[in-house]
Scaffold this active site. Sequence first.
Site, PDB file in Angstrom:
ATOM      1  N   LEU A  22       0.816  -1.212   0.000  1.00 39.22           N
ATOM      2  CA  LEU A  22       0.000   0.000   0.000  1.00 39.22           C
ATOM      3  C   LEU A  22       0.849   1.261   0.000  1.00 39.22           C
ATOM      4  CD1 LEU A  22      -2.763  -1.024   2.564  1.00 39.22           C
ATOM      5  CD2 LEU A  22      -3.017  -0.788   0.089  1.00 39.22           C
ATOM      6  N   GLY A  23       2.058   1.171   0.545  1.00 38.71           N
ATOM      7  CA  GLY A  23       2.916   2.346   0.603  1.00 38.71           C
ATOM      8  C   GLY A  23       4.145   2.086   1.445  1.00 38.71           C
ATOM      9  N   GLY A  25       7.081   4.308   4.064  1.00 42.81           N
ATOM     10  CA  GLY A  25       7.401   5.550   4.748  1.00 42.81           C
ATOM     11  C   GLY A  25       8.670   5.434   5.554  1.00 42.81           C
ATOM     12  N   GLY A  26       8.902   6.424   6.432  1.00 44.55           N
ATOM     13  CA  GLY A  26      10.139   6.478   7.201  1.00 44.55           C
ATOM     14  C   GLY A  26      10.305   5.339   8.179  1.00 44.55           C
ATOM     15  N   MET A  27       9.192   4.796   8.682  1.00 49.34           N
ATOM     16  CA  MET A  27       9.284   3.733   9.677  1.00 49.34           C
ATOM     17  C   MET A  27       9.241   2.352   9.070  1.00 49.34           C
ATOM     18  SD  MET A  27       6.927   5.055  12.841  1.00 49.34           S
ATOM     19  CE  MET A  27       7.177   3.502  13.706  1.00 49.34           C
ATOM     20  N   GLY A  28       8.663   2.201   7.891  1.00 52.11           N
ATOM     21  CA  GLY A  28       8.558   0.868   7.312  1.00 52.11           C
ATOM     22  C   GLY A  28       7.626   0.842   6.122  1.00 52.11           C
ATOM     23  N   VAL A  30       3.849  -0.463   4.429  1.00 51.65           N
ATOM     24  CA  VAL A  30       2.464  -0.823   4.724  1.00 51.65           C
ATOM     25  C   VAL A  30       1.977  -1.794   3.650  1.00 51.65           C
ATOM     26  CG1 VAL A  30       0.135   0.018   5.146  1.00 51.65           C
ATOM     27  CG2 VAL A  30       2.099   1.443   5.752  1.00 51.65           C
ATOM     28  N   LYS A  44       1.406  -2.672   8.952  1.00 52.20           N
ATOM     29  CA  LYS A  44       2.592  -1.825   8.879  1.00 52.20           C
ATOM     30  C   LYS A  44       3.765  -2.579   9.474  1.00 52.20           C
ATOM     31  CE  LYS A  44       4.129   2.894   9.312  1.00 52.20           C
ATOM     32  NZ  LYS A  44       3.674   4.282   9.452  1.00 52.20           N
ATOM     33  N   ASP A 138       2.431  13.010  13.161  1.00 52.14           N
ATOM     34  CA  ASP A 138       2.700  13.004  11.713  1.00 52.14           C
ATOM     35  C   ASP A 138       1.398  13.200  10.940  1.00 52.14           C
ATOM     36  OD1 ASP A 138       4.170  12.904   9.382  1.00 52.14           O
ATOM     37  OD2 ASP A 138       4.224  10.712   9.295  1.00 52.14           O
TER      38      ASP A 138
END
Length: 551
Positions: A22-23, A25-28, A30, A44, A138
Amino acid sequence: MTTALRPGDPRRLGAYSLLGRLGEGGMGTVFLGRSDAGRIVAVKVIRPEFAAEDEFRARFRSEVDRARQVPPFCTAEVLDADPDHATPYLVVEYVDGPSLAEVVAEQGPLPGTNLHGVAVGVATALTAIHGAGVVHRDLKPSNVLFSLGTPKVIDFGIARALESTTRHTSASQMVGSIAYMAPERFDTDISPVVGPAADVFAWGAVVGYAGNGRTPFAAGSPTATAARILTQPPVLGALTGPLRDLVAHALAKEPDDRPTAHELLDALLSGESRDNAGFVADLGHRPKPHRSAGATTGPEREDGGPGAGPARRPRRRLWVAAALVLALAATAVALVLAPRRSATRTATQASAAPPAAAGPEWSRAIVDRLDRPGLWRARAGDPDGACSFESQLVITTRKSIDYWCQGPDDEFSGDQLITVDATVITPNACGVIFFRDHGTRGYELSLCSQEVRLERYDDAEGETLIRRTRDDAFAPGRRRAVTVAVVNDDVTTTVDGRTVLDARLTDRSLAAGHVVLGATNNTYTGESKAAFANIAIREAKREPPTSVQPS
């Protein structure tokens, strides 16, 4: 939009099969997943480098537990998590709808009714999130999804688990999108304890984006955006009426000047609007610490002690902020701001950024919150006036002459920067900043209700004025952020980020001196009071002269 799994992506985590991406980001990453019971979910998965940290896992577990307490209306419900898995993961409700960012990109700014619905929906979500003792940290348009036309906020609370793990965040790396970060987010001394007010600021930026198709502080680069957030008023464009007023309040530079999420929701549902002075007056009667979930629950105040809350932040004019940028990563920025410790002396040096992008190196810096005796001291028993501490330095003068409170013995020379919060308490008072002071000679900046004036004083020759005025510069009772920047003998004074005075310091013999705080009685009668808080004085490091060797 879902994309195919990549080689190396997990196919299953616990009771969940992973179907696609799905996407990221900075943490991991999804993933779209399906539970063994057949429910479609969002999973996530935390990046492996964070998973190796015991501190991160403990923080992640704590934040997940708190996020589970958030009521699911207007948010993506937290369904499951495994902080102890080889790669920790979080399972939340899958919201099958576009994000606010996608809607605005495809359809343009939202019309009035739809915009108000988004404002209400996100404020409702923040009210629920903050009510559970969680801070989002965020909030941005891509984290607002539409389910059957109703906005739902996702990714709340968990960002703090990463941001509080110091190995993974630094002055040049923060969790979040710069365009939606509150000013206090750029102060690395307090970012681990940033509270709900930062989410309220992000709400204002999100609503401003939804109504205009651009963020209120949009600029050409992350550096310029951060500088505008710190120093400039928001550009609210097409927003009108009570909603415009609420967004303006939410985007106040100071956390204590913003409404709570609950107040936002009340005002949105009632259609009421109050001016900023009304909000500030109301806030002044509330018990402290102000509106911080972290101030009443242990995890949010780990380095502030009981009742700790963010102190006010000095703000800077655009060019001053640019001069103070120490480092800028590709998508994150750090600026030198006043630390939140009382009466401390520090030496600040620029990072290894290229010379063209770096700010000045400070040979020394003096910082004092002025909330108790420290570098500045109490002074009583004087018939002419007094210096006392009442959560700030209050200066009382009983005559028309200047009355001052002596600070550090240090002399400052060359390029320097003074930032301080100033308040004219009584209408007949001026707050005064003396700089390059030698007792009987120096410069005097007076902050009055009807003007700001700069004077050069010299007892031997009489007073020579360098004067600029602005009506209603300091309304009594309102704290204002003042910056005095001296660069190559040019002095610029800003109030709340707006330039009110530019002048040339013409006396070359006054190249150095003390910084002193004081007050003046403008009416020659009665008692007058002014106050100061959160002072920072910095002197630029001077490069030794270089010699050119003949070739």
